[in-house]
Design an enzyme around this catalytic site. Structure first.
Site, PDB file in Angstrom:
ATOM      1  N   GLU A 158      38.769 -92.879 -17.666  1.00 15.37           N
ATOM      2  CA  GLU A 158      37.611 -92.805 -18.564  1.00 15.37           C
ATOM      3  C   GLU A 158      37.927 -93.382 -19.938  1.00 15.37           C
ATOM      4  OE1 GLU A 158      34.438 -89.487 -20.276  1.00 15.37           O
ATOM      5  OE2 GLU A 158      36.466 -88.866 -19.705  1.00 15.37           O
ATOM      6  N   ASP A 189      31.102 -92.585 -19.239  1.00  7.98           N
ATOM      7  CA  ASP A 189      30.510 -91.563 -20.096  1.00  7.98           C
ATOM      8  C   ASP A 189      29.627 -92.268 -21.121  1.00  7.98           C
ATOM      9  OD1 ASP A 189      30.111 -89.706 -22.297  1.00  7.98           O
ATOM     10  OD2 ASP A 189      31.612 -88.433 -21.336  1.00  7.98           O
ATOM     11  N   GLN A 244      28.607 -89.623 -16.899  1.00  2.00           N
ATOM     12  CA  GLN A 244      28.406 -88.426 -17.712  1.00  2.00           C
ATOM     13  C   GLN A 244      27.471 -88.748 -18.866  1.00  2.00           C
ATOM     14  OE1 GLN A 244      32.587 -87.530 -18.532  1.00  2.00           O
ATOM     15  NE2 GLN A 244      32.496 -85.793 -17.140  1.00  2.00           N
ATOM     16  N   GLU A 258      27.976 -83.357 -19.805  1.00  2.00           N
ATOM     17  CA  GLU A 258      29.134 -82.981 -20.613  1.00  2.00           C
ATOM     18  C   GLU A 258      28.730 -82.950 -22.093  1.00  2.00           C
ATOM     19  OE1 GLU A 258      33.858 -83.904 -20.333  1.00  2.00           O
ATOM     20  OE2 GLU A 258      32.602 -85.591 -20.935  1.00  2.00           O
TER      21      GLU A 258
END
Length: 260
Positions: A143, A178, A204, A240
């Site tokens: 990530e 993300d 996310q 998240e």
């Protein structure tokens, strides 16, 4: 239609960790994710999943000494043996919990570190992790994380993550996209989702810039959800974010999507 997983490290923190599973299920979530499961026996977590009809979407491999500020060890020279031992622990938990995604954190690298050496170690560790995970049917994720929240983190950009995956060459190594981190570092999220979709293994979300609910801030998530649907993404979308107040009270944003 997007499928959402509650991130129990950030959401439902008004409850003890093991009680967050029931709270998420009560609000309509069908899956959960979180940073780390290792403070609890895997069998106990599995019971919470089963009791509440939840799927385990994702968790992270052990990150080193989190309390001392470490945020992963995969790109840290001299920690290779520790990385392999700790990744084996992640696979043991995944075998019980049933998730097919494990995120490997790269780590925070000092400014004066030999970045070429760190990159070489990172590639070696990811190759080892991917090979180990393949026989378990597990995808390893990396990530890119923004440098505002995590200064010195080794991996920051989506194109860097995709390049690393190509260099390792493992079919079960993908990028965890993300939206919050991507917006802070580089923006242009819809086009990056389109560009990199084949190499994205998990998505996310959170509001930007404060990392609250996704209906607050500078990102148009209804538009992005339509983009994600159009691209054919069928995985979980991890929520998240840090709720502004009580978690359940802030879930108005998700209700239209749960009704579709």
């Amino acid at each position: 239609m997007p499928r959402f997983a509650a991130n129990l490290s950030m959401m439902y923190t008004e409850h003890d960790f093991l009680d967050r599973f029931a709270a998420a299920a009560k609000d309509g979530f069908q899956a959960v994710e979180y940073l780390f499961p290792y403070d609890h026996p895997a069998a106990e977590i599995r019971k919470r999943l089963d009791d509440n009809g939840l799927t385990q979407a994702l968790f992270n491999a052990p990150p080193g000494d989190w309390g001392a500020g470490e945020r992963g060890i995969a790109a840290l020279p001299g920690r290779e043996t520790e990385f392999r031992t700790e990744f084996a622990k992640a696979l043991e938990y995944a075998a019980v919990l049933g998730n097919d995604r494990v995120h490997v954190m790269a780590g925070i690298v000092p400014a004066d570190a030999d970045h070429a050496r760190c990159r070489s170690i990172y590639l070696e560790n990811l190759a080892y992790a991917s090979a180990s995970a393949a026989s378990h049917g597990i995808t390893v994720l990396i990530e890119p994380i923004n440098t505002r929240d995590m200064p010195g983190y080794f991996l920051n950009r989506q194109d860097e993550g995709q390049t690393i995956c190509r260099q390792v060459g493992a079919a079960n190594l993908k990028v965890q996209f993300d939206c919050y981190h991507c917006q802070i570092v580089e923006g242009d999220i819809a086009k990056k989702l389109e560009r990199d979709f084949a190499g994205i293994g998990h998505i996310q979300i959170a509001g930007v810039p404060e990392r609250h609910e996704p209906d607050i801030g500078e990102l148009n998530y209804p538009y992005l959800f339509d983009v994600i649907d159009r691209l054919g993404y069928t995985g979980w979308i991890g929520c998240e974010y840090r709720p502004r107040g009580g978690t359940s009270e802030g879930l108005g944003w998700i209700k239209p999507w749960l009704k579709r």
